[in-house]
Design an enzyme around this catalytic site. Structure first.
Site, short mmCIF file in Angstrom:
data_model
loop_
_atom_site.label_atom_id
_atom_site.label_comp_id
_atom_site.label_asym_id
_atom_site.label_seq_id
_atom_site.Cartn_x
_atom_site.Cartn_y
_atom_site.Cartn_z
N CYS A 31 -13.76 1.06 4.11
CA CYS A 31 -13.17 -0.15 4.53
C CYS A 31 -12.04 -0.22 4.89
O CYS A 31 -10.94 -1.10 4.30
CB CYS A 31 -13.76 -1.47 3.95
SG CYS A 31 -15.65 -1.46 3.94
N GLU A 32 -11.13 0.88 5.48
CA GLU A 32 -9.88 1.00 5.66
C GLU A 32 -9.58 1.91 6.79
O GLU A 32 -10.36 2.93 6.88
CB GLU A 32 -9.18 1.95 4.49
CG GLU A 32 -9.44 1.55 2.97
CD GLU A 32 -8.24 0.58 2.37
OE1 GLU A 32 -7.18 0.64 3.27
OE2 GLU A 32 -8.18 -0.16 1.78
N SER A 74 5.18 21.12 -5.91
CA SER A 74 3.84 21.64 -5.59
C SER A 74 3.50 22.14 -4.30
O SER A 74 4.41 21.72 -3.30
CB SER A 74 2.67 20.15 -5.68
OG SER A 74 1.66 20.66 -6.55
N ARG A 92 -6.17 13.18 -0.44
CA ARG A 92 -4.79 13.57 -0.11
C ARG A 92 -4.31 13.20 1.29
O ARG A 92 -3.08 13.00 1.50
CB ARG A 92 -5.12 15.02 -0.51
CG ARG A 92 -4.94 15.38 -1.84
CD ARG A 92 -4.87 16.89 -2.22
NE ARG A 92 -3.69 17.50 -1.73
CZ ARG A 92 -3.32 18.11 -0.84
NH1 ARG A 92 -4.22 18.43 -0.14
NH2 ARG A 92 -2.01 18.57 -0.63
N TYR A 138 -0.62 11.69 0.99
CA TYR A 138 0.60 12.16 1.40
C TYR A 138 0.31 13.07 2.63
O TYR A 138 1.09 13.89 2.82
CB TYR A 138 1.22 12.98 0.37
CG TYR A 138 0.40 13.48 -0.92
CD1 TYR A 138 0.76 13.34 -2.07
CD2 TYR A 138 -0.61 14.59 -0.61
CE1 TYR A 138 0.04 13.67 -3.23
CE2 TYR A 138 -1.32 15.10 -1.68
CZ TYR A 138 -0.88 14.66 -2.96
OH TYR A 138 -1.67 15.00 -4.14
N GLU A 192 1.86 28.16 -14.40
CA GLU A 192 0.83 26.98 -14.48
C GLU A 192 0.14 26.80 -13.18
O GLU A 192 0.20 25.61 -12.72
CB GLU A 192 1.30 25.85 -15.17
CG GLU A 192 1.95 26.01 -16.45
CD GLU A 192 2.56 24.57 -17.00
OE1 GLU A 192 2.50 24.35 -18.15
OE2 GLU A 192 3.04 24.02 -15.98
N TYR A 201 -7.79 19.06 -6.48
CA TYR A 201 -7.35 17.72 -6.47
C TYR A 201 -8.37 17.02 -5.29
O TYR A 201 -8.00 15.73 -4.58
CB TYR A 201 -6.04 17.44 -5.81
CG TYR A 201 -5.02 18.35 -6.73
CD1 TYR A 201 -4.59 17.77 -7.87
CD2 TYR A 201 -4.38 19.42 -6.18
CE1 TYR A 201 -4.02 18.47 -8.87
CE2 TYR A 201 -3.38 20.31 -7.27
CZ TYR A 201 -3.31 19.69 -8.54
OH TYR A 201 -2.57 20.28 -9.33
N ARG A 260 -3.70 24.39 -8.15
CA ARG A 260 -4.24 24.49 -6.82
C ARG A 260 -4.48 26.07 -6.15
O ARG A 260 -5.46 26.11 -5.62
CB ARG A 260 -3.25 24.00 -5.75
CG ARG A 260 -3.28 23.69 -4.19
CD ARG A 260 -2.12 23.42 -3.48
NE ARG A 260 -1.28 22.43 -4.08
CZ ARG A 260 -1.51 21.08 -3.97
NH1 ARG A 260 -2.37 20.82 -3.18
NH2 ARG A 260 -0.63 20.37 -4.52
N GLY A 274 2.69 25.18 -8.83
CA GLY A 274 2.95 24.65 -7.43
C GLY A 274 3.07 25.65 -6.45
O GLY A 274 3.37 25.66 -5.25
C1 LIG Z 1 0.52 19.51 -11.39
C2 LIG Z 1 0.90 20.44 -12.44
C3 LIG Z 1 0.77 21.94 -12.26
C4 LIG Z 1 -0.15 22.44 -11.33
O1 LIG Z 1 0.37 22.41 -10.12
P1 LIG Z 1 -0.22 23.10 -8.66
O2 LIG Z 1 0.43 22.64 -7.54
O3 LIG Z 1 -1.63 22.65 -8.99
O4 LIG Z 1 -0.16 24.76 -9.01
C5 LIG Z 1 1.38 22.74 -13.36
N1 LIG Z 1 2.24 22.36 -14.25
C6 LIG Z 1 2.31 21.09 -14.38
C7 LIG Z 1 3.48 20.42 -15.40
C8 LIG Z 1 2.06 20.18 -13.47
O5 LIG Z 1 2.23 18.71 -13.43
#
Ligand SMILES: *Cc1c(COP(=O)(O)O)cnc(C)c1O
Length: 462
Positions: free
Chosen positions: A387-388, A228, A356, A360, A308, A417, A311, A266
């Site tokens: 409370c952290e 990602s 987030r 991380y 896919e 996210y 983000r 990603g």
């Molecule tokens: C999380 C995920 C994505 C999307 O990731 P982004 O960083 O939001 O683009 C695509 N495919 C799979 C299998 C994922 O787990």
């Protein structure tokens, strides 16, 4: 007549400031949004979402047609999903990834055709598999040997043939600015393409051979997702080559040619003003040409390709609007022994609406939104109300020295996210998602209420 000053990245395309210095999104002043919907609130620039989607679809379509192939873009709905967002995705010709029965139900309710939906997950429940088969999703991405048997049995029981992809572990792992390639990956997803010492077949090849034996499964492709917030194409190219090698290997062993490869998501976005992520127009041709070249080397036809992004489509389209509350100066000693003042600026949300940074170390950019100020900037830390002590949204940022309680603070690039990973920690009420477009706003997800919390609570018992 007001003139508008458009804001640069990481702000959404529709973010601007008017003559008086107030921030607007898609023409709507943030004070109006805060008055009408309250804060904290997630604001989504609908036009920006659609432009991001269109750019992925157009650039990948063009680049893959140029190599004699085709491309589909699956929106990774875990980044943010509501019925309206599923509808936008469909209108912009995106397909859609789901990873649970909940995401599947919302996607369908928004009008995404089942045939354009993929179901992912390393531990799908029987109900999720049954729901996917019943509605006829376009693909189930299988993730283990036991799951291959479970999907095959479920499909046979419904009298259907399930279209499946196999998730591979290519050994390529990528993140911001780098990628690493290792022989084996110690992680829960997918099946390794590398054979263990003494084994004739890799786990992936064993799984592929098993899928081909099962009459209730139809192998439609090979899948890889490498990480990602990835800033360059090297990892995607490396993973594509690995996927194409096993595809060619499967042809050699069985004569079966997988029509499609899915290279996952990603793609990185800008969170801070100085970040310049790659655009779809830069990524698509590089990937297409690498795939074309690898297919020549391997003497196999070019596959249909899918990607896919989650983000990269919704992240830049969203901002979070907070109201500033308590401000506290704290004297801190630096590494060199000097002391300085850090101003803690508390907002009315925090780690429950944006986990987030705590999860991380993610970095964000913020600006005073209801006005501009010429006051001397001070070193500030933007914190939430939980409370952290780790409830930090921005660890270090220069904010105008006159920021005060009641000001509005906007945090950029929170579309992905944020709401989807939000919690009710401290029983805070999860903020609404408001879509803004052409001077109008509408609620996509309403703010939670105390009544919602009490409705889930079964009471004190006898
Ligand atoms: C999380 C995920 C994505 C999307 O990731 P982004 O960083 O939001 O683009 C695509 N495919 C799979 C299998 C994922 O787990």
């Amino acid at each position: 007549m007001t003139t508008l000053d458009l804001l640069d990245s990481p702000w959404p395309n529709g973010a601007a400031r008017d003559d008086a210095g107030e921030m607007l999104l898609a023409g709507v002043p943030v004070t109006r949004l805060a008055n009408e919907y309250g804060t904290p609130a997630y604001l989504i620039d609908e036009t920006c979402f659609r432009e991001n989607a269109r750019s992925f679809v157009a650039e990948f379509t063009e680049a893959f047609i140029a190599i004699g192939s085709q491309a589909d873009v699956y929106y990774a709905s875990k980044a943010l999903l509501t019925k309206a967002i599923a509808r936008w995705a469909h209108e912009e010709e995106l397909h859609l990834d789901t990873a649970s029965g909940g995401e599947l139900a919302v996607a369908l309710a928004g009008g995404m055709p089942a045939a354009h939906i993929a179901l992912h997950g390393n531990n799908k429940s029987d109900d999720e598999i049954a729901a996917a088969l019943e509605v006829g999703v376009g693909r189930i991405v299988v993730d283990s040997l036991p799951e291959i048997e479970r999907v095959a049995q479920a499909a046979a029981a419904c009298g259907v043939v399930a279209p499946v992809m196999l998730r591979l572990t290519t050994g390529v792992h990528a993140g911001w600015h780098e990628f690493i390639s290792t022989a084996h990956e110690d992680q829960k997803f997918g099946l390794s393409i590398t054979s263990a010492p003494g084994e004739a077949y890799s786990p992936a090849m064993t799984a592929l051979l098993r899928i081909l034996e099962l009459p209730s499964l139809r192998l439609v492709g090979l899948h890889s997702h490498i990480g990602s917030q990835i800033a360059n194409t090297a990892g995607f190219v490396e993973a594509a080559r690995a996927v194409l090698r096993i595809r060619a290997d499967l042809v050699r062993r069985t004569g079966f040619l997988c029509e499609e490869i899915d290279l996952g998501g990603g793609y990185g976005i800008a969170y801070l003003p100085d970040e310049t992520p790659l655009t779809p127009g830069e990524i698509a041709p590089t990937l297409a040409q690498a795939i074309a070249a690898a297919c020549v080397e391997l003497d196999t036809p070019v596959p249909h390709v899918s990607i896919e992004p989650g983000r990269a489509i919704v992240g830049p389209a969203g901002i979070t609007l907070y109201t500033v509350g308590t401000i506290k100066p704290v004297t801190v000693s630096g590494a060199d022994g000097e002391t300085f003042t850090r101003r803690y600026v508390s907002v009315d949300g925090g780690m429950s609406d944006n986990i987030r940074p705590a999860l991380y170390g993610a970095k964000y950019h913020a600006e005073l939104a209801n006005r501009v100020s010429t006051a001397t900037p001070v070193l500030a830390r933007v914190v939430g109300k939980h409370c952290e002590s780790g409830d930090i949204i921005i660890d270090e940022i220069w904010l105008p020295g006159d920021v005060c309680a009641g000001d509005l603070l906007a945090v950029a690039a929170t579309g992905a996210y944020g709401r989807s990973m939000a919690s009710n920690y401290n029983l805070l009420l999860r903020p609404p998602v408001i879509a803004v477009r052409d001077g109008d706003a509408r609620v996509l997800l309403r703010r939670e209420t105390v009544a919602d919390l009490l409705a889930l609570d079964e009471g004190v018992g006898q």
